[in-house]
Design a protein around this motif. Structure first.
Motif, PDB file in Angstrom:
ATOM      1  N   VAL A   1     -58.367 133.539 -17.385  1.00  0.00           N
ATOM      2  CA  VAL A   1     -58.950 132.379 -18.070  1.00  0.00           C
ATOM      3  C   VAL A   1     -59.195 131.253 -17.063  1.00  0.00           C
ATOM      4  O   VAL A   1     -60.284 130.662 -17.029  1.00  0.00           O
ATOM      5  CB  VAL A   1     -58.029 131.893 -19.206  1.00  0.00           C
ATOM      6  N   ARG A   2     -58.206 130.954 -16.232  1.00  0.00           N
ATOM      7  CA  ARG A   2     -58.372 129.890 -15.242  1.00  0.00           C
ATOM      8  C   ARG A   2     -59.495 130.219 -14.258  1.00  0.00           C
ATOM      9  O   ARG A   2     -60.337 129.370 -13.937  1.00  0.00           O
ATOM     10  CB  ARG A   2     -57.057 129.661 -14.474  1.00  0.00           C
ATOM     11  N   ASP A   3     -59.526 131.458 -13.809  1.00  0.00           N
ATOM     12  CA  ASP A   3     -60.561 131.866 -12.854  1.00  0.00           C
ATOM     13  C   ASP A   3     -61.950 131.783 -13.469  1.00  0.00           C
ATOM     14  O   ASP A   3     -62.906 131.360 -12.816  1.00  0.00           O
ATOM     15  CB  ASP A   3     -60.294 133.293 -12.362  1.00  0.00           C
ATOM     16  N   THR A   4     -62.059 132.195 -14.727  1.00  0.00           N
ATOM     17  CA  THR A   4     -63.369 132.194 -15.373  1.00  0.00           C
ATOM     18  C   THR A   4     -63.854 130.778 -15.651  1.00  0.00           C
ATOM     19  O   THR A   4     -65.041 130.473 -15.469  1.00  0.00           O
ATOM     20  CB  THR A   4     -63.316 133.022 -16.676  1.00  0.00           C
ATOM     21  N   VAL A   5     -62.972 129.898 -16.079  1.00  0.00           N
ATOM     22  CA  VAL A   5     -63.373 128.508 -16.322  1.00  0.00           C
ATOM     23  C   VAL A   5     -63.855 127.864 -15.024  1.00  0.00           C
ATOM     24  O   VAL A   5     -64.869 127.149 -15.001  1.00  0.00           O
ATOM     25  CB  VAL A   5     -62.217 127.711 -16.951  1.00  0.00           C
ATOM     26  N   ALA A   6     -63.156 128.130 -13.929  1.00  0.00           N
ATOM     27  CA  ALA A   6     -63.590 127.596 -12.631  1.00  0.00           C
ATOM     28  C   ALA A   6     -64.934 128.193 -12.218  1.00  0.00           C
ATOM     29  O   ALA A   6     -65.797 127.502 -11.658  1.00  0.00           O
ATOM     30  CB  ALA A   6     -62.529 127.894 -11.572  1.00  0.00           C
ATOM     31  N   TRP A   7     -65.133 129.466 -12.516  1.00  0.00           N
ATOM     32  CA  TRP A   7     -66.383 130.154 -12.175  1.00  0.00           C
ATOM     33  C   TRP A   7     -67.557 129.604 -12.980  1.00  0.00           C
ATOM     34  O   TRP A   7     -68.654 129.432 -12.457  1.00  0.00           O
ATOM     35  CB  TRP A   7     -66.200 131.647 -12.420  1.00  0.00           C
ATOM     36  N   ILE A   8     -67.322 129.315 -14.270  1.00  0.00           N
ATOM     37  CA  ILE A   8     -68.368 128.758 -15.126  1.00  0.00           C
ATOM     38  C   ILE A   8     -68.896 127.454 -14.536  1.00  0.00           C
ATOM     39  O   ILE A   8     -70.110 127.194 -14.526  1.00  0.00           O
ATOM     40  CB  ILE A   8     -67.834 128.528 -16.557  1.00  0.00           C
ATOM     41  N   ALA A   9     -67.987 126.628 -14.023  1.00  0.00           N
ATOM     42  CA  ALA A   9     -68.376 125.320 -13.498  1.00  0.00           C
ATOM     43  C   ALA A   9     -69.306 125.430 -12.293  1.00  0.00           C
ATOM     44  O   ALA A   9     -70.058 124.495 -11.997  1.00  0.00           O
ATOM     45  CB  ALA A   9     -67.121 124.532 -13.116  1.00  0.00           C
ATOM     46  N   LYS A  10     -69.282 126.581 -11.613  1.00  0.00           N
ATOM     47  CA  LYS A  10     -70.116 126.765 -10.422  1.00  0.00           C
ATOM     48  C   LYS A  10     -71.459 127.418 -10.718  1.00  0.00           C
ATOM     49  O   LYS A  10     -72.293 127.558  -9.830  1.00  0.00           O
ATOM     50  CB  LYS A  10     -69.365 127.622  -9.402  1.00  0.00           C
ATOM     51  N   GLN A  11     -71.661 127.871 -11.989  1.00  0.00           N
ATOM     52  CA  GLN A  11     -72.869 128.614 -12.331  1.00  0.00           C
ATOM     53  C   GLN A  11     -73.951 127.701 -12.895  1.00  0.00           C
ATOM     54  O   GLN A  11     -73.664 126.628 -13.444  1.00  0.00           O
ATOM     55  CB  GLN A  11     -72.544 129.704 -13.363  1.00  0.00           C
ATOM     56  N   ASP A  12     -75.192 128.161 -12.776  1.00  0.00           N
ATOM     57  CA  ASP A  12     -76.283 127.498 -13.478  1.00  0.00           C
ATOM     58  C   ASP A  12     -76.168 127.870 -14.964  1.00  0.00           C
ATOM     59  O   ASP A  12     -76.242 129.061 -15.301  1.00  0.00           O
ATOM     60  CB  ASP A  12     -77.627 127.963 -12.933  1.00  0.00           C
ATOM     61  N   PRO A  13     -75.982 126.886 -15.857  1.00  0.00           N
ATOM     62  CA  PRO A  13     -75.722 127.203 -17.277  1.00  0.00           C
ATOM     63  C   PRO A  13     -76.814 128.052 -17.923  1.00  0.00           C
ATOM     64  O   PRO A  13     -76.508 128.986 -18.674  1.00  0.00           O
ATOM     65  CB  PRO A  13     -75.624 125.828 -17.940  1.00  0.00           C
ATOM     66  N   GLU A  14     -78.065 127.770 -17.643  1.00  0.00           N
ATOM     67  CA  GLU A  14     -79.152 128.514 -18.273  1.00  0.00           C
ATOM     68  C   GLU A  14     -79.212 129.952 -17.771  1.00  0.00           C
ATOM     69  O   GLU A  14     -79.398 130.888 -18.557  1.00  0.00           O
ATOM     70  CB  GLU A  14     -80.491 127.814 -18.014  1.00  0.00           C
ATOM     71  N   ALA A  15     -79.031 130.133 -16.477  1.00  0.00           N
ATOM     72  CA  ALA A  15     -79.025 131.491 -15.933  1.00  0.00           C
ATOM     73  C   ALA A  15     -77.840 132.289 -16.477  1.00  0.00           C
ATOM     74  O   ALA A  15     -77.981 133.470 -16.829  1.00  0.00           O
ATOM     75  CB  ALA A  15     -78.973 131.443 -14.407  1.00  0.00           C
ATOM     76  N   LEU A  16     -76.669 131.636 -16.567  1.00  0.00           N
ATOM     77  CA  LEU A  16     -75.486 132.317 -17.092  1.00  0.00           C
ATOM     78  C   LEU A  16     -75.676 132.659 -18.561  1.00  0.00           C
ATOM     79  O   LEU A  16     -75.292 133.744 -19.017  1.00  0.00           O
ATOM     80  CB  LEU A  16     -74.256 131.428 -16.901  1.00  0.00           C
ATOM     81  N   ARG A  17     -76.253 131.757 -19.309  1.00  0.00           N
ATOM     82  CA  ARG A  17     -76.517 131.992 -20.732  1.00  0.00           C
ATOM     83  C   ARG A  17     -77.356 133.250 -20.922  1.00  0.00           C
ATOM     84  O   ARG A  17     -77.057 134.102 -21.778  1.00  0.00           O
ATOM     85  CB  ARG A  17     -77.227 130.788 -21.342  1.00  0.00           C
ATOM     86  N   LYS A  18     -78.404 133.392 -20.137  1.00  0.00           N
ATOM     87  CA  LYS A  18     -79.287 134.550 -20.263  1.00  0.00           C
ATOM     88  C   LYS A  18     -78.583 135.835 -19.850  1.00  0.00           C
ATOM     89  O   LYS A  18     -78.735 136.876 -20.499  1.00  0.00           O
ATOM     90  CB  LYS A  18     -80.552 134.339 -19.428  1.00  0.00           C
ATOM     91  N   ARG A  19     -77.805 135.767 -18.782  1.00  0.00           N
ATOM     92  CA  ARG A  19     -77.083 136.960 -18.324  1.00  0.00           C
ATOM     93  C   ARG A  19     -76.102 137.459 -19.362  1.00  0.00           C
ATOM     94  O   ARG A  19     -75.870 138.665 -19.492  1.00  0.00           O
ATOM     95  CB  ARG A  19     -76.343 136.654 -17.019  1.00  0.00           C
ATOM     96  N   CYS A  20     -75.523 136.532 -20.119  1.00  0.00           N
ATOM     97  CA  CYS A  20     -74.495 136.890 -21.106  1.00  0.00           C
ATOM     98  C   CYS A  20     -75.045 136.976 -22.527  1.00  0.00           C
ATOM     99  O   CYS A  20     -74.275 137.182 -23.475  1.00  0.00           O
ATOM    100  CB  CYS A  20     -73.356 135.886 -21.051  1.00  0.00           C
ATOM    101  N   SER A  21     -76.358 136.795 -22.693  1.00  0.00           N
ATOM    102  CA  SER A  21     -77.006 136.894 -24.008  1.00  0.00           C
ATOM    103  C   SER A  21     -76.385 135.944 -25.026  1.00  0.00           C
ATOM    104  O   SER A  21     -76.092 136.330 -26.165  1.00  0.00           O
ATOM    105  CB  SER A  21     -76.943 138.338 -24.528  1.00  0.00           C
ATOM    106  N   LEU A  22     -76.189 134.688 -24.609  1.00  0.00           N
ATOM    107  CA  LEU A  22     -75.646 133.663 -25.499  1.00  0.00           C
ATOM    108  C   LEU A  22     -76.768 132.735 -25.946  1.00  0.00           C
ATOM    109  O   LEU A  22     -77.730 132.511 -25.214  1.00  0.00           O
ATOM    110  CB  LEU A  22     -74.563 132.854 -24.788  1.00  0.00           C
ATOM    111  N   SER A  23     -76.630 132.185 -27.151  1.00  0.00           N
ATOM    112  CA  SER A  23     -77.612 131.215 -27.622  1.00  0.00           C
ATOM    113  C   SER A  23     -77.417 129.888 -26.878  1.00  0.00           C
ATOM    114  O   SER A  23     -76.335 129.588 -26.363  1.00  0.00           O
ATOM    115  CB  SER A  23     -77.467 130.988 -29.125  1.00  0.00           C
ATOM    116  N   SER A  24     -78.477 129.078 -26.854  1.00  0.00           N
ATOM    117  CA  SER A  24     -78.380 127.769 -26.200  1.00  0.00           C
ATOM    118  C   SER A  24     -77.332 126.900 -26.877  1.00  0.00           C
ATOM    119  O   SER A  24     -76.571 126.184 -26.219  1.00  0.00           O
ATOM    120  CB  SER A  24     -79.743 127.069 -26.231  1.00  0.00           C
ATOM    121  N   THR A  25     -77.284 126.972 -28.208  1.00  0.00           N
ATOM    122  CA  THR A  25     -76.306 126.175 -28.957  1.00  0.00           C
ATOM    123  C   THR A  25     -74.885 126.576 -28.590  1.00  0.00           C
ATOM    124  O   THR A  25     -74.022 125.727 -28.342  1.00  0.00           O
ATOM    125  CB  THR A  25     -76.518 126.349 -30.468  1.00  0.00           C
ATOM    126  N   ARG A  26     -74.634 127.877 -28.540  1.00  0.00           N
ATOM    127  CA  ARG A  26     -73.290 128.345 -28.207  1.00  0.00           C
ATOM    128  C   ARG A  26     -72.932 127.998 -26.772  1.00  0.00           C
ATOM    129  O   ARG A  26     -71.815 127.549 -26.483  1.00  0.00           O
ATOM    130  CB  ARG A  26     -73.202 129.861 -28.423  1.00  0.00           C
TER     131      ARG A  26
END
Length: 517
Positions: free
Chosen positions: A256-281
């Protein structure tokens, strides 16, 4: 015989009587639930074996009813329109599916908003659906019951995060204990002043309050809610995890700690598409991550399990008498699948009895998977023979089956794959085999080949098909068959028997004689 003229549980041996033959279970065969949350409004219609129901219909509309609620004290006007339209649609759909009356609950946004009662009255006036506005403790209880639908007898802490609130509930020995609610939903956190530092202080203070009612005990933490599932899906992406099934996905405090830190370094839109998440989520993930970090820090769970079951499943669980709740959801689901799709429903129990001597020393959790495999061994017979093994594997690993860890899904899938082919190499699923040890892969192969052989000896559903005896020290696999059934042991059956013996590294022994009485 018991009251509904069906065999008693003991008459069915290790399986128990099929739940879906019971009138009480049939009354639950199609149940519709509407969940009006702070962020989304969802309709789920459950169908099938009541203890492990299939999702006959599942639709979600992201309405954002609770957006801005902290500032205005009222439901979001646009969200209110969208929610009303969604509920009207759901009511009409449910009528067409014969799933009325719907059970409908509204949670934090509607209960906290000053115009919540007016909205509930408008819903009933315009759609005929009565919204039950539940308090936070009741929301926590229902969410915990949803977890118990999938994990009977579980223990630990259930944490359900919605748009405007977060609930905690203690479960132990299949019962819901202490429970509490908090305003830690991401939509509420968006209105907290002071930026990230202000949110961090606010989250810490709220979790301080929660620990007064529900102290930390370092048990398992069950995560319920769309924001948690989004974080888990991102964790899968970061780790390159091969099985994209969120239910029963496991994390640790470190991941959990590693993933939260990793999220902060990613481009949110690119990560959203890679993970098939909605923009709202995806927009809620950063604030939900802040809550999860503090929650894990304070409660120090030894294990974190993601649950796709929550308040909607809890409403279904609410309608079950206790003796139905106590049944195994995996076995009930497999029994239902056999009854619906197998060529000879009921043969799975006969097959289990036949191959059980190979697993005399197996632990109960392994025998449970053997039972499940026997029940499912023939349900994909309609698939093209060239793809039947792959369809079996895909069905077992990705189907909506309760009470299965990911490794157990792969074990079950691999056993069913070997039900139709000797070799497991050369499939599209090889990366999933790594979730099992070499020994577990070998055990799945033995189970699959045993079913593959036993399926050749198919005189009748409840008849005896012979007797297998396994002598592990001598490495001898013995088959004894009655003279009347010996013609069933043709050349293909013999080849499959010898293939099973080869996987056991055993010599074969064939005996003519009476079957086991």
């Amino acid at each position: 015989m018991d009251g509904d003229n069906q065999p008693s549980v003991s008459d069915w041996g290790p399986f128990g009587r099929p739940l879906f033959d019971n009138p009480e279970a049939r009354a639950l065969s199609r149940v519709g639930v509407v969940d009006v949350g702070s962020n989304s409004v969802r309709l789920v219609v459950f169908d099938g074996a009541a203890r492990s129901p299939a999702y006959f219909y599942n639709e979600k509309i992201m309405c954002g009813l609770g957006a801005g609620l902290s500032e205005t004290g009222r439901l979001n006007p646009e969200g209110r329109k969208r929610a009303l339209a969604a509920i009207h649609r759901f009511q009409l759909l449910a009528q067409g599916m014969d799933a009325t009356p719907l059970s409908a609950v509204a949670t934090a946004a509607v209960r906290d908003a000053e115009d919540g009662p007016d909205f509930a009255a408008q819903v009933e006036r315009q759609t005929g659906l009565r919204l039950h506005v539940i308090d936070g403790q009741e929301e926590a209880r229902l969410s915990a019951q949803g977890v118990l639908l999938g994990w009977p007898g579980s223990y630990g802490l259930v944490c359900d995060i919605g748009g405007s609130s977060m609930e905690l509930a203690r479960i132990n020995d299949g019962r819901v204990g202490d429970r509490e609610t908090s305003p830690l939903g991401p939509l509420k956190l968006a209105d907290v002043k002071g930026g990230k530092k202000g949110r961090r202080a606010y989250i810490k203070a709220e979790i301080d309050t929660l620990t007064e009612t529900i102290p930390a005990d370092r048990n398992r933490l069950f995560l319920v809610g769309g924001s948690w599932r989004a974080i888990a899906r991102i964790d899968m992406e970061r780790r390159g995890y091969p099985l994209h099934v969120l239910h029963e996905y496991r994390m640790t405090a470190k991941t959990v700690r590693d993933t939260v830190a990793w999220i902060a370094k990613q481009d949110p839109e690119a990560l959203r598409k890679r993970c098939s998440l909605s923009s709202t989520r995806m927009g809620l993930v950063p604030m939900a991550s802040e809550v999860l970090l503090e929650l894990v820090k304070r409660y120090k769970p030894h294990d974190i399990a993601v649950s796709s079951y929550g308040i909607r499943e809890g409403l279904l669980y609410e309608q079950m008498p206790q003796h139905l709740r106590d049944r195994d959801p995996l076995i009930e689901s497999c029994r239902f699948a056999e009854q619906k799709d197998a060529r000879l429903p009921g043969f799975g129990r006969t097959l289990y009895t036949f191959i059980q001597p190979l697993f005399k020393s197996a632990k109960p959790e392994r025998l449970r998977l053997v039972k499940a495999a026997c029940l499912l061994h023939d349900v994909t017979w309609r698939a093209h023979p060239d793809y039947r093994a792959e369809v079996c594997f895909d069905n077992a690993t990705r189907a909506n089956l309760g009470g299965l860890k990911h490794a157990e899904r792969v074990f079950l899938g691999l056993a069913l794959l070997h039900r139709y082919r000797n070799r497991r190499e050369g499939t599209a699923f090889e990366e999933l085999y790594g979730l099992l040890t070499e020994e577990e892969q070998q055990q799945a192969e033995i189970l699959g080949k045993a079913m593959r052989f036993g399926a050749m000896l198919w005189p009748e559903r409840d008849g005896e098909i012979g007797e297998l005896r396994w002598f592990p020290k001598k490495k001898v696999l013995e088959l004894k068959m009655a003279e009347a059934h010996w013609p069933l042991f043709g050349e293909v059956a013999e080849a499959r028997f010898r293939s099973l013996a080869s996987s056991l590294k055993a010599e074969v022994s064939l005996k003519l004689g009476p079957s086991r009485s």
